[in-house]
Design an enzyme around this catalytic site. Structure first.
Site, PDB file in Angstrom:
ATOM      1  N   HIS A   4       6.565 -14.144  -7.128  1.00 11.57           N
ATOM      2  CA  HIS A   4       5.876 -13.646  -6.029  1.00 11.57           C
ATOM      3  C   HIS A   4       4.679 -12.670  -6.049  1.00 11.57           C
ATOM      4  O   HIS A   4       4.280 -12.545  -4.866  1.00 11.57           O
ATOM      5  CB  HIS A   4       6.755 -13.310  -5.064  1.00 11.57           C
ATOM      6  CG  HIS A   4       8.098 -14.115  -4.889  1.00 11.57           C
ATOM      7  ND1 HIS A   4       9.181 -13.928  -5.520  1.00 11.57           N
ATOM      8  CD2 HIS A   4       8.167 -14.990  -3.879  1.00 11.57           C
ATOM      9  CE1 HIS A   4      10.312 -14.911  -5.342  1.00 11.57           C
ATOM     10  NE2 HIS A   4       9.769 -15.473  -4.178  1.00 11.57           N
ATOM     11  N   GLY A  20       5.754  -1.832   4.938  1.00  8.83           N
ATOM     12  CA  GLY A  20       6.261  -3.274   5.597  1.00  8.83           C
ATOM     13  C   GLY A  20       5.093  -4.315   5.701  1.00  8.83           C
ATOM     14  O   GLY A  20       5.093  -5.419   5.438  1.00  8.83           O
ATOM     15  N   ARG A  24      -1.147  -3.202   6.707  1.00  7.20           N
ATOM     16  CA  ARG A  24      -1.309  -1.705   6.465  1.00  7.20           C
ATOM     17  C   ARG A  24      -1.505  -1.271   4.945  1.00  7.20           C
ATOM     18  O   ARG A  24      -2.189  -0.056   4.666  1.00  7.20           O
ATOM     19  CB  ARG A  24       0.007  -1.199   6.809  1.00  7.20           C
ATOM     20  CG  ARG A  24       0.372  -1.013   8.305  1.00  7.20           C
ATOM     21  CD  ARG A  24      -0.578  -0.060   9.052  1.00  7.20           C
ATOM     22  NE  ARG A  24       0.055   0.168  10.141  1.00  7.20           N
ATOM     23  CZ  ARG A  24      -0.406   1.036  11.269  1.00  7.20           C
ATOM     24  NH1 ARG A  24      -1.608   1.606  10.817  1.00  7.20           N
ATOM     25  NH2 ARG A  24      -0.194   1.056  12.585  1.00  7.20           N
ATOM     26  N   ARG A  43       1.074 -15.306  -0.652  1.00  6.97           N
ATOM     27  CA  ARG A  43       1.736 -15.263   0.772  1.00  6.97           C
ATOM     28  C   ARG A  43       1.180 -14.190   1.484  1.00  6.97           C
ATOM     29  O   ARG A  43       1.563 -13.536   2.610  1.00  6.97           O
ATOM     30  CB  ARG A  43       3.290 -14.960   0.778  1.00  6.97           C
ATOM     31  CG  ARG A  43       4.251 -16.220   0.152  1.00  6.97           C
ATOM     32  CD  ARG A  43       5.683 -15.763   0.124  1.00  6.97           C
ATOM     33  NE  ARG A  43       6.013 -16.844  -0.808  1.00  6.97           N
ATOM     34  CZ  ARG A  43       7.041 -17.950  -0.182  1.00  6.97           C
ATOM     35  NH1 ARG A  43       7.451 -17.649   1.162  1.00  6.97           N
ATOM     36  NH2 ARG A  43       7.612 -18.701  -0.650  1.00  6.97           N
ATOM     37  N   VAL A  88       6.742   3.144   3.413  1.00  7.95           N
ATOM     38  CA  VAL A  88       6.200   4.151   4.521  1.00  7.95           C
ATOM     39  C   VAL A  88       6.226   3.354   5.710  1.00  7.95           C
ATOM     40  O   VAL A  88       5.667   1.896   5.536  1.00  7.95           O
ATOM     41  CB  VAL A  88       4.640   4.448   4.327  1.00  7.95           C
ATOM     42  CG1 VAL A  88       4.427   5.834   3.208  1.00  7.95           C
ATOM     43  CG2 VAL A  88       3.817   3.535   3.850  1.00  7.95           C
ATOM     44  N   GLU A 179      15.876   1.359  10.974  1.00  6.43           N
ATOM     45  CA  GLU A 179      14.747   0.481  10.467  1.00  6.43           C
ATOM     46  C   GLU A 179      15.381  -0.565   9.487  1.00  6.43           C
ATOM     47  O   GLU A 179      16.504  -1.022   9.853  1.00  6.43           O
ATOM     48  CB  GLU A 179      13.713   1.564   9.491  1.00  6.43           C
ATOM     49  CG  GLU A 179      14.318   2.307   8.382  1.00  6.43           C
ATOM     50  CD  GLU A 179      14.532   1.568   7.147  1.00  6.43           C
ATOM     51  OE1 GLU A 179      13.645   1.326   6.357  1.00  6.43           O
ATOM     52  OE2 GLU A 179      15.895   1.020   6.719  1.00  6.43           O
ATOM     53  N   MET A 180      14.607  -1.106   8.919  1.00  6.43           N
ATOM     54  CA  MET A 180      15.371  -2.334   8.107  1.00  6.43           C
ATOM     55  C   MET A 180      15.082  -2.780   6.665  1.00  6.43           C
ATOM     56  O   MET A 180      15.320  -3.729   6.246  1.00  6.43           O
ATOM     57  CB  MET A 180      14.572  -3.705   9.046  1.00  6.43           C
ATOM     58  CG  MET A 180      14.978  -3.664  10.421  1.00  6.43           C
ATOM     59  SD  MET A 180      14.187  -5.193  11.462  1.00  6.43           S
ATOM     60  CE  MET A 180      15.409  -6.282  10.809  1.00  6.43           C
ATOM     61  N   GLU A 181      14.771  -1.599   5.875  1.00 10.30           N
ATOM     62  CA  GLU A 181      14.758  -1.775   4.580  1.00 10.30           C
ATOM     63  C   GLU A 181      15.302  -1.057   3.545  1.00 10.30           C
ATOM     64  O   GLU A 181      15.285  -1.240   2.456  1.00 10.30           O
ATOM     65  CB  GLU A 181      13.315  -2.104   4.287  1.00 10.30           C
ATOM     66  CG  GLU A 181      12.292  -3.038   4.871  1.00 10.30           C
ATOM     67  CD  GLU A 181      11.945  -2.927   6.260  1.00 10.30           C
ATOM     68  OE1 GLU A 181      11.895  -1.730   6.718  1.00 10.30           O
ATOM     69  OE2 GLU A 181      11.528  -3.885   6.967  1.00 10.30           O
ATOM     70  N   ASP A 204       9.474   4.258  18.324  1.00 11.53           N
ATOM     71  CA  ASP A 204      10.132   3.845  19.609  1.00 11.53           C
ATOM     72  C   ASP A 204      11.530   4.728  19.750  1.00 11.53           C
ATOM     73  O   ASP A 204      11.974   5.222  18.527  1.00 11.53           O
ATOM     74  CB  ASP A 204      10.339   2.395  19.756  1.00 11.53           C
ATOM     75  CG  ASP A 204      10.891   1.989  18.858  1.00 11.53           C
ATOM     76  OD1 ASP A 204      10.253   1.503  17.846  1.00 11.53           O
ATOM     77  OD2 ASP A 204      12.094   1.878  18.775  1.00 11.53           O
TER      78      ASP A 204
HETATM   79  N1  HPA Z   1      15.002  -1.210  15.091  1.00  5.93           N
HETATM   80  C1  HPA Z   1      14.718  -1.436  13.763  1.00  5.93           C
HETATM   81  N2  HPA Z   1      13.649  -1.288  13.305  1.00  5.93           N
HETATM   82  C2  HPA Z   1      12.634  -0.560  13.781  1.00  5.93           C
HETATM   83  C3  HPA Z   1      12.840  -0.403  15.233  1.00  5.93           C
HETATM   84  C4  HPA Z   1      14.003  -0.594  15.771  1.00  5.93           C
HETATM   85  O1  HPA Z   1      14.087  -0.221  16.904  1.00  5.93           O
HETATM   86  N3  HPA Z   1      11.799   0.560  15.306  1.00  5.93           N
HETATM   87  C5  HPA Z   1      10.971   0.520  14.156  1.00  5.93           C
HETATM   88  N4  HPA Z   1      11.483  -0.190  13.321  1.00  5.93           N
END
Ligand code: HPA
Length: 234
Positions: A4, A20, A24, A43, A88, A179-181, A204
């Protein structure tokens, strides 16, 4: 070349920042690095290598979520020899101890993903960062008098959840941001014996409902990048 990433061995520095969003990565390369050269466009997951204060460093998008990050981080470590990886990114605040625009350094990364359940045959693993990188990032943030927290985070597989109160369970157990990672990044770093850290800005807030403007995000993003560069390059 890996599956990849269309770079040659040596094109990628041992120290790398991982936002992500690939745009960025381009922004960081154009605004913070000198003599940045693009090493990947596969990609559109843009990656660049340049220098910061005379030291070689790379930056590349990881994509959103653990499956995407996992592909790139496996190849960056295994095929290109990356040794220090700092994500980051942004996060949602889960505690009123952290405020919108604050920095959060991920001290541990719990997850609702099944990836580590599969990897560890149903048992639990505690994904955690490199203390050395964490310590350096904390010192860099404090030296800049930035509002910084070292806290437990949640790496979720879902941005949109069916149950709007799901985050409250994690908050009850001291998790300050979602977050997600990070959980996959920390686990892979441990698997390969390299160092990793996650540096986040609160974009947020699930408790207070706050949000950031794009201008505010740009400014806090800059502070986060400098903290990450200082941590990774020492
Ligand atoms: N959830 C998951 N990932 C995120 C969020 C969230 O509210 N805000 C920024 N990344």
């Amino acid at each position: 070349m890996s599956i990849h990433i269309a770079a040659h061995k040596g094109d990628i520095a041992p120290s790398i920042l991982l936002p992500g969003d690939p745009l960025r990565a381009q922004f960081i390369a154009e605004n913070y690095l000198e003599n940045a050269v693009c090493f990947n466009k596969v990609r559109n997951m843009l990656g660049f290598t340049g220098t910061w204060r005379g030291q070689r460093v790379s930056v590349m998008g990881s994509g959103m979520g653990m499956p995407s990050l996992s592909i790139y981080v496996n190849e960056l470590i295994r095929d290109y020899g990356c040794q220090k990886l700092v994500r980051v990114g942004t996060c949602g605040g889960l505690s009123d101890t952290v405020k919108v625009r604050d920095l959060v350094l991920g001290l541990s990364a719990s997850t609702d993903s099944a990836v580590n359940k599969i990897r560890f045959k149903g048992m639990d693993y505690a994904p955690a960062p490199s203390f050395r990188l964490l310590h350096r990032a904390y010192e860099a943030a404090r030296a800049r008098t930035l509002p910084v927290h070292v806290g437990k985070i949640l790496s979720s597989d879902s941005f949109y959840t069916h149950d709007p109160d799901q985050w409250k369970l994690w908050a009850k157990f001291g998790v300050v941001a979602v977050e997600m990672e990070a959980a996959e990044l920390y686990t892979l770093a441990a698997q390969y014996g390299v160092e990793a850290l996650t540096v986040l800005t609160v974009s947020d807030h699930l408790v207070t409902g706050g949000d950031t403007t794009s201008e505010e995000r740009e400014r806090t993003f800059g502070s986060m990048v400098e903290v990450a560069l200082e941590a990774v390059l020492g």
